[in-house]
Design a protein around this motif. Sequence first.
Motif, short mmCIF file in Angstrom:
data_model
loop_
_atom_site.label_atom_id
_atom_site.label_comp_id
_atom_site.label_asym_id
_atom_site.label_seq_id
_atom_site.Cartn_x
_atom_site.Cartn_y
_atom_site.Cartn_z
N THR A 1 0.82 -1.21 0.00
CA THR A 1 0.00 0.00 0.00
C THR A 1 0.85 1.25 0.00
N LEU A 2 1.92 1.27 0.78
CA LEU A 2 2.81 2.44 0.81
C LEU A 2 3.50 2.64 -0.54
N CYS A 3 3.89 1.56 -1.19
CA CYS A 3 4.52 1.68 -2.51
C CYS A 3 3.53 2.22 -3.54
N LEU A 4 2.28 1.76 -3.49
CA LEU A 4 1.27 2.26 -4.41
C LEU A 4 0.97 3.74 -4.16
N LEU A 5 0.96 4.13 -2.89
CA LEU A 5 0.76 5.54 -2.56
C LEU A 5 1.92 6.39 -3.08
N THR A 6 3.12 5.83 -3.03
CA THR A 6 4.27 6.55 -3.57
C THR A 6 4.12 6.77 -5.07
N CYS A 7 3.67 5.75 -5.78
CA CYS A 7 3.45 5.89 -7.23
C CYS A 7 2.37 6.94 -7.52
N LEU A 8 1.29 6.91 -6.74
CA LEU A 8 0.22 7.89 -6.93
C LEU A 8 0.71 9.30 -6.64
N GLY A 9 1.50 9.46 -5.58
CA GLY A 9 2.03 10.78 -5.27
C GLY A 9 3.00 11.29 -6.33
N HIS A 10 3.81 10.39 -6.89
CA HIS A 10 4.74 10.80 -7.95
C HIS A 10 3.97 11.23 -9.20
N ILE A 11 2.93 10.47 -9.56
CA ILE A 11 2.13 10.82 -10.74
C ILE A 11 1.40 12.15 -10.51
N ALA A 12 0.85 12.34 -9.31
CA ALA A 12 0.12 13.57 -9.01
C ALA A 12 1.06 14.78 -9.03
N ALA A 13 2.27 14.61 -8.49
CA ALA A 13 3.22 15.73 -8.48
C ALA A 13 3.74 16.03 -9.87
N ASP A 14 3.95 15.00 -10.69
CA ASP A 14 4.52 15.20 -12.01
C ASP A 14 3.49 15.79 -12.98
N SER A 15 2.25 15.32 -12.92
CA SER A 15 1.22 15.81 -13.83
C SER A 15 0.54 17.08 -13.33
N ALA A 16 0.64 17.35 -12.01
CA ALA A 16 -0.02 18.52 -11.42
C ALA A 16 -1.50 18.54 -11.75
N ASN A 17 -2.15 17.39 -11.59
CA ASN A 17 -3.57 17.25 -11.85
C ASN A 17 -4.34 17.43 -10.54
N ARG A 18 -5.38 18.24 -10.57
CA ARG A 18 -6.12 18.53 -9.35
C ARG A 18 -6.80 17.29 -8.78
N PHE A 19 -7.35 16.44 -9.65
CA PHE A 19 -8.05 15.25 -9.17
C PHE A 19 -7.06 14.26 -8.54
N CYS A 20 -5.92 14.05 -9.18
CA CYS A 20 -4.91 13.15 -8.62
C CYS A 20 -4.39 13.66 -7.28
N LEU A 21 -4.15 14.95 -7.20
CA LEU A 21 -3.68 15.53 -5.94
C LEU A 21 -4.74 15.39 -4.84
N LEU A 22 -6.02 15.55 -5.21
CA LEU A 22 -7.08 15.40 -4.22
C LEU A 22 -7.16 13.96 -3.71
N CYS A 23 -7.08 13.00 -4.62
CA CYS A 23 -7.10 11.59 -4.20
C CYS A 23 -5.90 11.27 -3.30
N TYR A 24 -4.75 11.80 -3.66
CA TYR A 24 -3.55 11.56 -2.86
C TYR A 24 -3.71 12.16 -1.46
N MET A 25 -4.25 13.36 -1.37
CA MET A 25 -4.44 14.01 -0.08
C MET A 25 -5.42 13.23 0.79
#
Length: 228
Positions: A67-91
């Motif tokens: 789970t922590l590794c998957l969260l890391t992937c999600l956070g990297h994608i959200a930070a790289d794409s700067a997408n509001r929806f991805c950042l919201l899911c990550y938060m």
Amino acid sequence: MASILKSCMQFTLKSVNLIMAMVGIAMILYGFWMLRVWHRDMSGSSYEDLDYTAPWFIYTFLATGVTLCLLTCLGHIAADSANRFCLLCYMVIISVLLLIETGITADILLNEDWEKDIPDDPTGRFRDFKQFVETNIDIFKWIFLIIFLGQGLSVLLAMALRAFIPTNQCSNYDSDKEFTQARQPLINNHAQKPAYVIGEPPFANKNETWNARNRSNYFFSISLFTFC
């Protein structure tokens, strides 16, 4: 200036996000080691001594690491794409994880009989892990503090980065302001005149030219006779 600050925040979020990746990889490796030791111990036991209770502690350890590794992937994608929806899911996911960690920590610190709330571990790995943590309690306090602060800082950075993104930014084709001049009204839509003019060919027919010349000579003769 805003773009530079946004790039710095993206890089910082990726760097802080790597803390969970390292913790998750360490938990996965330790979980596989415990699983291997458990299978080795079970293979040397007789049929009557086998305990078919699921090794919940090992599976929980592995699931937490994944789970922590998957969260890391999600956070990297959200930070790289700067997408509001991805950042919201990550938060949201990190905030829920922080609440779970806070609840578990409060239960361990405030409840003296917290071990009675969990099932028995047939592998004995939970007891060994507990003894290892109690032996190195100072190191694990710092590790837990770093993880907790890293997750909290990730949430704050994701919130700040999300504030830099415009609300109406969804795709490159959302705004049609650049193409308004090409549109035509639905009512009174007159056809535009072509840029060229369709005329007679440069060389007219010979008969038409001869008739026009005779008519001009005729009118010239009449006008001359009248004048005389």
